[in-house]
Design a protein around this motif. Sequence first.
Motif, PDB file in Angstrom:
ATOM      1  N   VAL A 182       0.868  -1.188   0.000  1.00  0.00           N
ATOM      2  CA  VAL A 182       0.000   0.000   0.000  1.00  0.00           C
ATOM      3  C   VAL A 182       0.900   1.231   0.000  1.00  0.00           C
ATOM      4  CG1 VAL A 182      -1.738   1.286   1.294  1.00  0.00           C
ATOM      5  CG2 VAL A 182      -1.832  -1.204   1.225  1.00  0.00           C
ATOM      6  N   PRO A 183       0.583   2.257  -0.806  1.00  0.00           N
ATOM      7  CA  PRO A 183       1.428   3.446  -0.819  1.00  0.00           C
ATOM      8  C   PRO A 183       1.624   4.002   0.585  1.00  0.00           C
ATOM      9  CG  PRO A 183      -0.185   3.560  -2.584  1.00  0.00           C
ATOM     10  CD  PRO A 183      -0.543   2.356  -1.750  1.00  0.00           C
ATOM     11  N   ALA A 184       2.870   4.293   0.915  1.00  0.00           N
ATOM     12  CA  ALA A 184       3.168   4.816   2.249  1.00  0.00           C
ATOM     13  C   ALA A 184       2.540   6.197   2.409  1.00  0.00           C
ATOM     14  CB  ALA A 184       4.678   4.899   2.449  1.00  0.00           C
ATOM     15  N   ARG A 185       1.967   6.441   3.573  1.00  0.00           N
ATOM     16  CA  ARG A 185       1.365   7.736   3.853  1.00  0.00           C
ATOM     17  C   ARG A 185       2.461   8.790   3.876  1.00  0.00           C
ATOM     18  NH1 ARG A 185      -3.643   8.625   5.878  1.00  0.00           N
ATOM     19  NH2 ARG A 185      -4.083  10.640   6.832  1.00  0.00           N
ATOM     20  N   PRO A 186       2.240   9.959   3.256  1.00  0.00           N
ATOM     21  CA  PRO A 186       3.279  10.988   3.281  1.00  0.00           C
ATOM     22  C   PRO A 186       3.588  11.412   4.704  1.00  0.00           C
ATOM     23  CG  PRO A 186       1.187  11.878   2.479  1.00  0.00           C
ATOM     24  CD  PRO A 186       1.028  10.393   2.544  1.00  0.00           C
ATOM     25  N   ASP A 187       4.824  11.863   4.907  1.00  0.00           N
ATOM     26  CA  ASP A 187       5.234  12.203   6.264  1.00  0.00           C
ATOM     27  C   ASP A 187       4.598  13.493   6.759  1.00  0.00           C
ATOM     28  OD1 ASP A 187       6.593  13.879   4.583  1.00  0.00           O
ATOM     29  OD2 ASP A 187       8.595  13.392   5.316  1.00  0.00           O
ATOM     30  N   ARG A 188       4.040  14.280   5.851  1.00  0.00           N
ATOM     31  CA  ARG A 188       3.333  15.494   6.266  1.00  0.00           C
ATOM     32  C   ARG A 188       2.333  15.876   5.184  1.00  0.00           C
ATOM     33  NH1 ARG A 188       6.122  20.373   4.332  1.00  0.00           N
ATOM     34  NH2 ARG A 188       7.696  19.726   2.810  1.00  0.00           N
ATOM     35  N   TRP A 189       1.348  16.661   5.575  1.00  0.00           N
ATOM     36  CA  TRP A 189       0.365  17.197   4.636  1.00  0.00           C
ATOM     37  C   TRP A 189       0.009  18.608   5.092  1.00  0.00           C
ATOM     38  CZ3 TRP A 189       0.068  12.691   7.315  1.00  0.00           C
ATOM     39  CH2 TRP A 189      -0.748  12.662   8.447  1.00  0.00           C
ATOM     40  N   ALA A 190      -0.946  19.231   4.419  1.00  0.00           N
ATOM     41  CA  ALA A 190      -1.165  20.666   4.614  1.00  0.00           C
ATOM     42  C   ALA A 190       0.167  21.398   4.414  1.00  0.00           C
ATOM     43  CB  ALA A 190      -1.772  20.959   5.985  1.00  0.00           C
ATOM     44  N   LEU A 191       0.734  21.191   3.236  1.00  0.00           N
ATOM     45  CA  LEU A 191       2.063  21.711   2.917  1.00  0.00           C
ATOM     46  C   LEU A 191       2.046  23.241   2.850  1.00  0.00           C
ATOM     47  CD1 LEU A 191       2.923  19.176   0.066  1.00  0.00           C
ATOM     48  CD2 LEU A 191       3.632  19.059   2.462  1.00  0.00           C
ATOM     49  N   ASP A 192       3.212  23.824   3.041  1.00  0.00           N
ATOM     50  CA  ASP A 192       3.328  25.280   2.941  1.00  0.00           C
ATOM     51  C   ASP A 192       2.977  25.749   1.537  1.00  0.00           C
ATOM     52  OD1 ASP A 192       4.172  25.392   5.552  1.00  0.00           O
ATOM     53  OD2 ASP A 192       6.311  25.447   5.043  1.00  0.00           O
ATOM     54  N   GLU A 193       2.477  26.977   1.457  1.00  0.00           N
ATOM     55  CA  GLU A 193       2.166  27.542   0.150  1.00  0.00           C
ATOM     56  C   GLU A 193       3.398  27.588  -0.747  1.00  0.00           C
ATOM     57  OE1 GLU A 193       0.472  30.260   2.951  1.00  0.00           O
ATOM     58  OE2 GLU A 193       0.049  28.118   3.091  1.00  0.00           O
ATOM     59  N   SER A 194       4.574  27.740  -0.133  1.00  0.00           N
ATOM     60  CA  SER A 194       5.809  27.810  -0.912  1.00  0.00           C
ATOM     61  C   SER A 194       6.147  26.490  -1.597  1.00  0.00           C
ATOM     62  CB  SER A 194       6.979  28.224  -0.008  1.00  0.00           C
ATOM     63  OG  SER A 194       7.155  27.299   1.053  1.00  0.00           O
ATOM     64  N   ASP A 195       5.469  25.401  -1.214  1.00  0.00           N
ATOM     65  CA  ASP A 195       5.696  24.113  -1.867  1.00  0.00           C
ATOM     66  C   ASP A 195       4.941  23.984  -3.186  1.00  0.00           C
ATOM     67  OD1 ASP A 195       7.423  23.015   0.074  1.00  0.00           O
ATOM     68  OD2 ASP A 195       5.719  22.516   1.362  1.00  0.00           O
ATOM     69  N   PHE A 196       4.170  25.005  -3.543  1.00  0.00           N
ATOM     70  CA  PHE A 196       3.387  24.979  -4.772  1.00  0.00           C
ATOM     71  C   PHE A 196       3.643  26.244  -5.581  1.00  0.00           C
ATOM     72  CE2 PHE A 196       0.966  22.661  -1.559  1.00  0.00           C
ATOM     73  CZ  PHE A 196       0.699  21.463  -2.200  1.00  0.00           C
ATOM     74  N   ALA A 197       3.631  26.079  -6.906  1.00  0.00           N
ATOM     75  CA  ALA A 197       3.619  27.256  -7.779  1.00  0.00           C
ATOM     76  C   ALA A 197       2.218  27.859  -7.748  1.00  0.00           C
ATOM     77  CB  ALA A 197       3.992  26.852  -9.202  1.00  0.00           C
ATOM     78  N   HIS A 198       2.127  29.166  -7.555  1.00  0.00           N
ATOM     79  CA  HIS A 198       0.817  29.823  -7.528  1.00  0.00           C
ATOM     80  C   HIS A 198       0.962  31.271  -7.984  1.00  0.00           C
ATOM     81  CE1 HIS A 198       1.926  31.793  -3.660  1.00  0.00           C
ATOM     82  NE2 HIS A 198       2.511  30.629  -3.388  1.00  0.00           N
ATOM     83  N   ARG A 199      -0.168  31.904  -8.240  1.00  0.00           N
ATOM     84  CA  ARG A 199      -0.173  33.265  -8.762  1.00  0.00           C
ATOM     85  C   ARG A 199      -0.702  34.230  -7.719  1.00  0.00           C
ATOM     86  NH1 ARG A 199      -4.173  36.241 -11.068  1.00  0.00           N
ATOM     87  NH2 ARG A 199      -5.541  34.410 -11.127  1.00  0.00           N
ATOM     88  N   ASP A 200       0.123  35.199  -7.342  1.00  0.00           N
ATOM     89  CA  ASP A 200      -0.309  36.296  -6.457  1.00  0.00           C
ATOM     90  C   ASP A 200      -0.981  35.768  -5.188  1.00  0.00           C
ATOM     91  OD1 ASP A 200       0.603  38.065  -8.404  1.00  0.00           O
ATOM     92  OD2 ASP A 200      -1.357  38.160  -9.388  1.00  0.00           O
ATOM     93  N   SER A 201      -0.415  34.751  -4.588  1.00  0.00           N
ATOM     94  CA  SER A 201      -0.940  34.169  -3.348  1.00  0.00           C
ATOM     95  C   SER A 201      -2.351  33.610  -3.501  1.00  0.00           C
ATOM     96  CB  SER A 201      -0.917  35.201  -2.208  1.00  0.00           C
ATOM     97  OG  SER A 201       0.408  35.560  -1.887  1.00  0.00           O
TER      98      SER A 201
END
Length: 410
Positions: A212-231
């Motif tokens: 079974v895929p291992a559960r990620p070690d963390r979630w609710a990642l920081d916004e800086s972990d994603f590319a996004h536009r103007d917050s």
Amino acid sequence: MITVVGTGTGAPVPVDVLAGAALVVGGRRHLDAVRLPEGTERIVLGPLAPALETIAEYVGKELPVVVLASGDPGFFGIVRALAERFGAGLLDVRPGVSSVATAFARIGLPWDDAVVVSAHGRDLRTAVNVCRACPKVAVLTGPGAGPAELGAALGDGRVLVVASALGDPERERVERVTPAEAAARDWGTAVSVVLCLDETRALGGLRTVAGVPARPDRWALDESDFAHRDSMITKFEVRALALARLGPRLGDLVWDVGAGSGSVAVECARLGAAVVAVEKTPDGVERIHANARAHGVDVRVVHGSAPDALDGLDDPDAVFVGGGGRELPAIVGACARRARRTVVVAMAALDRVPAAREALTSAGFACDGVLLQSSRLAPLPGDVTRLAATNPVFLLWGVRTPVSSEGVGQ
């Protein structure tokens, strides 16, 4: 003692096991492949309940029983039913090579990082969603849930390896086909296992625990972990509660509607769900693809505006709706009519809350919600800290009221 022997993938049945058997139970092809001692009763395994009753009669008389099964009978096999009925202490299990191990061996791939799911006598949609979410999946097939049905449900993006009659020197076939080719064929009843591969990721080494895929070690990642536009991204405080209410898991299908950067979609995919992200802007679509690639997950992106863009999609288990335009109530209503379990809605505008709540309750959901308003630690000159407030967000969630199962058979 009940001796359970795994066969059918090349391993012969030991002669000494059969020599003292009073009763031998197995599939017709397994029974036809062995020579039974004179006077030994044989039962062709069809419906399990009558066979268990006959086995119980022999066990009650302390007569030896042999059960012939395919591959490893403890791996999605008959050992579970026998142990539940007679107790594990009464079983002498002699496993063969499982059909999954044999299928992967035939194509020269390791399978310690594969996910195995059974569609035999179970809901096919679970297997389909696992295939959508994971790069290397083995599906144990069954009537009405074979390669044709699997291929028809999957669409593009995967390769299917159909392994039929494994271990039979005359009938064994291992074929690599596209989902469309699988859907167009009649495969008969001899299929043992179907491998579903994303060949761009199949050798990447998906981290698993017991298949079974291992559960990620963390979630609710920081916004800086994603590319996004103007917050323009769902903040991690909001995402944390949204994920808790969505409950994404292996075998689920989740929609992220008005996905923006796709942060919720990516988080759900990291937790094992198959995910469809719906986004109306071209740059948003590209951003979602980029974020999915960066986090090593597979997110299907639909370019279009809801609710029209939802037509043709498979019904989801859970839906996240972001944004807050005038069309929000119509979108929430369309999602609520399709969702099997829950719908979560994030809104910045107070004016949209009553209509969104009405859309959920009108569709038969029990609705609850909260206003999330957080203040984050922020540095100030002089090595001191202040609190920086984030924009408040309303989070509503609707949970489908279970239908009474009284009088409904399993």
